[in-house]
Design a protein around this motif. Structure first.
Motif, PDB file in Angstrom:
ATOM      1  N   PHE A  11     -31.638  33.463 -43.111  1.00 35.72           N
ATOM      2  CA  PHE A  11     -31.404  34.760 -42.501  1.00 35.72           C
ATOM      3  C   PHE A  11     -32.143  34.841 -41.161  1.00 35.72           C
ATOM      4  CE2 PHE A  11     -30.680  35.605 -46.988  1.00 35.72           C
ATOM      5  CZ  PHE A  11     -29.474  36.298 -46.934  1.00 35.72           C
ATOM      6  N   LYS A  12     -31.475  35.427 -40.187  1.00 41.01           N
ATOM      7  CA  LYS A  12     -32.059  35.553 -38.860  1.00 41.01           C
ATOM      8  C   LYS A  12     -33.140  36.609 -38.853  1.00 41.01           C
ATOM      9  CE  LYS A  12     -30.852  36.225 -33.985  1.00 41.01           C
ATOM     10  NZ  LYS A  12     -29.746  36.288 -33.004  1.00 41.01           N
ATOM     11  N   THR A  13     -34.231  36.332 -38.168  1.00 43.79           N
ATOM     12  CA  THR A  13     -35.268  37.328 -37.935  1.00 43.79           C
ATOM     13  C   THR A  13     -35.229  37.706 -36.463  1.00 43.79           C
ATOM     14  OG1 THR A  13     -36.694  36.446 -39.682  1.00 43.79           O
ATOM     15  CG2 THR A  13     -37.735  37.838 -38.023  1.00 43.79           C
ATOM     16  N   TYR A  14     -34.783  38.913 -36.194  1.00 49.04           N
ATOM     17  CA  TYR A  14     -34.675  39.387 -34.816  1.00 49.04           C
ATOM     18  C   TYR A  14     -36.062  39.735 -34.272  1.00 49.04           C
ATOM     19  CZ  TYR A  14     -29.590  39.762 -35.276  1.00 49.04           C
ATOM     20  OH  TYR A  14     -28.263  39.491 -35.435  1.00 49.04           O
ATOM     21  N   LYS A  15     -36.125  39.913 -32.952  1.00 48.56           N
ATOM     22  CA  LYS A  15     -37.378  40.306 -32.309  1.00 48.56           C
ATOM     23  C   LYS A  15     -37.145  41.538 -31.457  1.00 48.56           C
ATOM     24  CE  LYS A  15     -39.067  35.530 -32.060  1.00 48.56           C
ATOM     25  NZ  LYS A  15     -39.511  34.445 -31.144  1.00 48.56           N
ATOM     26  N   LEU A  16     -38.230  42.143 -31.028  1.00 48.30           N
ATOM     27  CA  LEU A  16     -38.152  43.251 -30.088  1.00 48.30           C
ATOM     28  C   LEU A  16     -37.732  42.730 -28.721  1.00 48.30           C
ATOM     29  CD1 LEU A  16     -41.563  44.946 -31.015  1.00 48.30           C
ATOM     30  CD2 LEU A  16     -39.303  45.445 -31.977  1.00 48.30           C
ATOM     31  N   TYR A  17     -37.347  43.647 -27.848  1.00 53.86           N
ATOM     32  CA  TYR A  17     -37.017  43.266 -26.473  1.00 53.86           C
ATOM     33  C   TYR A  17     -37.819  44.172 -25.552  1.00 53.86           C
ATOM     34  CZ  TYR A  17     -34.240  42.211 -22.294  1.00 53.86           C
ATOM     35  OH  TYR A  17     -33.833  41.814 -21.043  1.00 53.86           O
ATOM     36  N   VAL A  18     -38.865  43.622 -24.955  1.00 56.67           N
ATOM     37  CA  VAL A  18     -39.791  44.410 -24.138  1.00 56.67           C
ATOM     38  C   VAL A  18     -40.112  43.631 -22.868  1.00 56.67           C
ATOM     39  CG1 VAL A  18     -42.083  45.464 -24.012  1.00 56.67           C
ATOM     40  CG2 VAL A  18     -40.805  45.521 -26.173  1.00 56.67           C
ATOM     41  N   GLY A  19     -39.876  44.257 -21.724  1.00 52.89           N
ATOM     42  CA  GLY A  19     -40.200  43.625 -20.456  1.00 52.89           C
ATOM     43  C   GLY A  19     -39.426  42.354 -20.180  1.00 52.89           C
ATOM     44  N   GLY A  20     -38.205  42.259 -20.721  1.00 51.71           N
ATOM     45  CA  GLY A  20     -37.397  41.070 -20.515  1.00 51.71           C
ATOM     46  C   GLY A  20     -37.746  39.911 -21.416  1.00 51.71           C
ATOM     47  N   LYS A  21     -38.657  40.117 -22.357  1.00 53.43           N
ATOM     48  CA  LYS A  21     -39.078  39.068 -23.282  1.00 53.43           C
ATOM     49  C   LYS A  21     -38.814  39.524 -24.717  1.00 53.43           C
ATOM     50  CE  LYS A  21     -42.665  37.424 -20.114  1.00 53.43           C
ATOM     51  NZ  LYS A  21     -44.115  37.144 -19.930  1.00 53.43           N
ATOM     52  N   PHE A  22     -38.967  38.591 -25.654  1.00 51.27           N
ATOM     53  CA  PHE A  22     -38.697  38.872 -27.061  1.00 51.27           C
ATOM     54  C   PHE A  22     -39.963  38.693 -27.902  1.00 51.27           C
ATOM     55  CE2 PHE A  22     -34.503  37.834 -25.395  1.00 51.27           C
ATOM     56  CZ  PHE A  22     -33.718  38.834 -25.957  1.00 51.27           C
ATOM     57  N   PRO A  23     -40.866  39.659 -27.849  1.00 49.74           N
ATOM     58  CA  PRO A  23     -42.084  39.543 -28.664  1.00 49.74           C
ATOM     59  C   PRO A  23     -41.826  39.959 -30.112  1.00 49.74           C
ATOM     60  CG  PRO A  23     -42.107  41.605 -27.465  1.00 49.74           C
ATOM     61  CD  PRO A  23     -40.857  40.882 -27.021  1.00 49.74           C
ATOM     62  N   ARG A  24     -42.627  39.415 -30.996  1.00 47.14           N
ATOM     63  CA  ARG A  24     -42.669  39.954 -32.355  1.00 47.14           C
ATOM     64  C   ARG A  24     -43.475  41.247 -32.321  1.00 47.14           C
ATOM     65  NH1 ARG A  24     -42.811  34.405 -32.896  1.00 47.14           N
ATOM     66  NH2 ARG A  24     -41.371  33.547 -34.439  1.00 47.14           N
ATOM     67  N   SER A  25     -43.285  42.095 -33.296  1.00 43.72           N
ATOM     68  CA  SER A  25     -44.106  43.291 -33.369  1.00 43.72           C
ATOM     69  C   SER A  25     -45.572  42.895 -33.500  1.00 43.72           C
ATOM     70  CB  SER A  25     -43.702  44.144 -34.571  1.00 43.72           C
ATOM     71  OG  SER A  25     -44.627  45.194 -34.761  1.00 43.72           O
ATOM     72  N   GLU A  26     -46.442  43.601 -32.787  1.00 42.68           N
ATOM     73  CA  GLU A  26     -47.868  43.273 -32.874  1.00 42.68           C
ATOM     74  C   GLU A  26     -48.388  43.497 -34.284  1.00 42.68           C
ATOM     75  OE1 GLU A  26     -50.645  45.447 -33.227  1.00 42.68           O
ATOM     76  OE2 GLU A  26     -49.353  47.170 -33.658  1.00 42.68           O
ATOM     77  N   SER A  27     -47.672  44.295 -35.080  1.00 42.54           N
ATOM     78  CA  SER A  27     -48.079  44.556 -36.460  1.00 42.54           C
ATOM     79  C   SER A  27     -47.729  43.404 -37.387  1.00 42.54           C
ATOM     80  CB  SER A  27     -47.389  45.822 -36.968  1.00 42.54           C
ATOM     81  OG  SER A  27     -45.987  45.602 -37.095  1.00 42.54           O
ATOM     82  N   GLY A  28     -46.806  42.541 -36.940  1.00 42.66           N
ATOM     83  CA  GLY A  28     -46.355  41.458 -37.795  1.00 42.66           C
ATOM     84  C   GLY A  28     -45.356  41.882 -38.856  1.00 42.66           C
ATOM     85  N   ARG A  29     -44.940  43.141 -38.814  1.00 43.36           N
ATOM     86  CA  ARG A  29     -44.070  43.668 -39.863  1.00 43.36           C
ATOM     87  C   ARG A  29     -42.591  43.411 -39.550  1.00 43.36           C
ATOM     88  NH1 ARG A  29     -45.532  49.887 -40.110  1.00 43.36           N
ATOM     89  NH2 ARG A  29     -44.908  49.621 -37.908  1.00 43.36           N
ATOM     90  N   VAL A  30     -41.802  43.224 -40.608  1.00 38.66           N
ATOM     91  CA  VAL A  30     -40.347  43.180 -40.504  1.00 38.66           C
ATOM     92  C   VAL A  30     -39.781  43.997 -41.659  1.00 38.66           C
ATOM     93  CG1 VAL A  30     -40.282  40.917 -39.384  1.00 38.66           C
ATOM     94  CG2 VAL A  30     -40.160  41.061 -41.873  1.00 38.66           C
ATOM     95  N   TYR A  31     -38.501  44.306 -41.571  1.00 34.29           N
ATOM     96  CA  TYR A  31     -37.843  44.961 -42.707  1.00 34.29           C
ATOM     97  C   TYR A  31     -36.443  44.397 -42.885  1.00 34.29           C
ATOM     98  CZ  TYR A  31     -35.360  48.214 -39.486  1.00 34.29           C
ATOM     99  OH  TYR A  31     -34.581  48.775 -38.498  1.00 34.29           O
ATOM    100  N   GLU A  32     -35.924  44.533 -44.104  1.00 30.85           N
ATOM    101  CA  GLU A  32     -34.611  43.982 -44.414  1.00 30.85           C
ATOM    102  C   GLU A  32     -33.523  44.922 -43.891  1.00 30.85           C
ATOM    103  OE1 GLU A  32     -34.164  43.198 -48.551  1.00 30.85           O
ATOM    104  OE2 GLU A  32     -35.897  41.842 -48.648  1.00 30.85           O
ATOM    105  N   VAL A  33     -32.532  44.339 -43.251  1.00 29.97           N
ATOM    106  CA  VAL A  33     -31.359  45.087 -42.805  1.00 29.97           C
ATOM    107  C   VAL A  33     -30.205  44.708 -43.713  1.00 29.97           C
ATOM    108  CG1 VAL A  33     -29.761  45.525 -40.912  1.00 29.97           C
ATOM    109  CG2 VAL A  33     -32.184  45.085 -40.435  1.00 29.97           C
ATOM    110  N   THR A  34     -29.537  45.704 -44.267  1.00 29.42           N
ATOM    111  CA  THR A  34     -28.415  45.458 -45.163  1.00 29.42           C
ATOM    112  C   THR A  34     -27.149  46.076 -44.597  1.00 29.42           C
ATOM    113  OG1 THR A  34     -28.865  47.472 -46.445  1.00 29.42           O
ATOM    114  CG2 THR A  34     -29.935  45.435 -47.174  1.00 29.42           C
ATOM    115  N   ASP A  35     -26.007  45.629 -45.104  1.00 30.25           N
ATOM    116  CA  ASP A  35     -24.756  46.237 -44.677  1.00 30.25           C
ATOM    117  C   ASP A  35     -24.509  47.507 -45.477  1.00 30.25           C
ATOM    118  OD1 ASP A  35     -23.763  45.498 -47.170  1.00 30.25           O
ATOM    119  OD2 ASP A  35     -22.538  43.853 -46.405  1.00 30.25           O
ATOM    120  N   SER A  36     -23.342  48.123 -45.283  1.00 29.22           N
ATOM    121  CA  SER A  36     -23.054  49.406 -45.935  1.00 29.22           C
ATOM    122  C   SER A  36     -22.959  49.283 -47.449  1.00 29.22           C
ATOM    123  CB  SER A  36     -21.741  49.979 -45.387  1.00 29.22           C
ATOM    124  OG  SER A  36     -20.669  49.071 -45.608  1.00 29.22           O
TER     125      SER A  36
END
Length: 289
Positions: A11-36
């Motif tokens: 499964f793909k783990t997306y990143k934030l988009y800030v200042g033209g770059k793709f940082p991970r959240s500084e918190s290190g947290r992720v959450y599951e995205v599901t379909d409908s």
């Protein structure tokens, strides 16, 4: 694990988009995205208040260059984004169908409308001054000219129920006039927004003009509404209770607030959003003899 191939699903783990770059959240947290239907699709970053503040810094840094670009150039850049969206149309159709529980045909109609809308707003870049500016009649030997200027850094809460068409409908009018934005993606359907970030990163759009966060809408909106370097906020994706709280916080530095309304995102958008995040500068100049 796939029964057909015997491979473990990656499964793909997306990143934030800030200042033209793709940082991970500084918190290190992720959450599951599901379909409908509740099927697991991917991981999305669960952004923190610190991430929101970092996004504001990036947006402010980009504001001078973006607002100082010619309107024609901004239009060219936005049109290039539309070209790239067209090239990734099938991906967005699949993501919108999964996010909103739509058939492929209905999702395709939403994506096509979103790309068309992006082109439509791009075309306004060098024309909006003609409807928002004026040569004012005054009693005296002066020229009195009013012209529109961007408000500054705009926090944007896109609609929760229109993951791509609604998203485009609130981002494009803010940036085409020279503003920079911090966007909080729809909480339960962030993938179209996060994929849009990948398009923006490989387009001509300067880093920091659009900054995309994903996570809990209320958690991220609160620091943005209270932030002293945010000049305006679009509450399209906030429910009534959250919108009230955010509007109170926004009053502290007199932010311009666009209150949430229940629009039909498929309808003609008109010019209201284009004009909302503009200021009017009026210049007096003496006439020569």
């Amino acid at each position: 694990m796939s029964e057909l191939t015997g491979r473990l699903a990656v499964f793909k783990t997306y990143k934030l988009y800030v200042g033209g770059k793709f940082p991970r959240s500084e918190s290190g947290r992720v959450y599951e995205v599901t379909d409908s239907k509740g099927t697991w699709l991917a991981h999305a970053p669960l952004a923190s208040r610190k991430d929101a503040r970092d996004a504001v810094v990036a947006a402010r840094k980009a504001f001078g260059g973006w607002s100082g670009a010619t309107a024609y150039n901004r239009g060219q850049i936005l049109y290039r984004v539309a070209e790239m969206l067209e090239g990734r149309r099938d991906q967005f159709v699949a993501e919108v169908a999964a996010a909103e529980g739509l058939s492929k045909a209905k999702a395709a109609a939403q994506v096509d409308a979103a790309i068309d809308r992006w082109v439509w707003y791009a075309g306004w870049s060098d024309k909006v001054a003609q409807i928002a500016g004026a040569a004012n009649p005054v009693a005296g030997p002066y020229f009195n000219l009013s012209s529109p200027e961007p408000t500054g850094v705009v926090a944007v809460l896109p609609p929760q129920d229109s993951s791509f068409l609604g998203l485009v409908s609130v981002i494009a009018p803010a940036i085409v006039t020279g503003n920079t934005v911090v966007v909080v993606a729809a909480e339960d359907a962030p993938l179209p927004a996060l994929s849009l970030a990948e398009v923006l990163a490989t387009s001509d759009l300067p880093g920091g003009v659009v900054n995309l966060l994903s996570g809990r809408t209320a958690e991220l909106a609160a620091p943005l509404a209270a932030h002293q370097d945010v000049n305006a906020i679009d509450l399209a994706g906030a429910d009534a209770d959250l919108a009230k709280d955010l509007e109170i916080s926004a009053a502290d530095n007199l932010k311009r607030v666009l209150r949430p309304t229940p629009p039909n995102w498929s309808a003609d958008p008109g010019t209201a959003r284009l004009l909302t995040f503009l200021e009017t500068k009026t210049v007096w100049h003496p006439k020569g003899t």
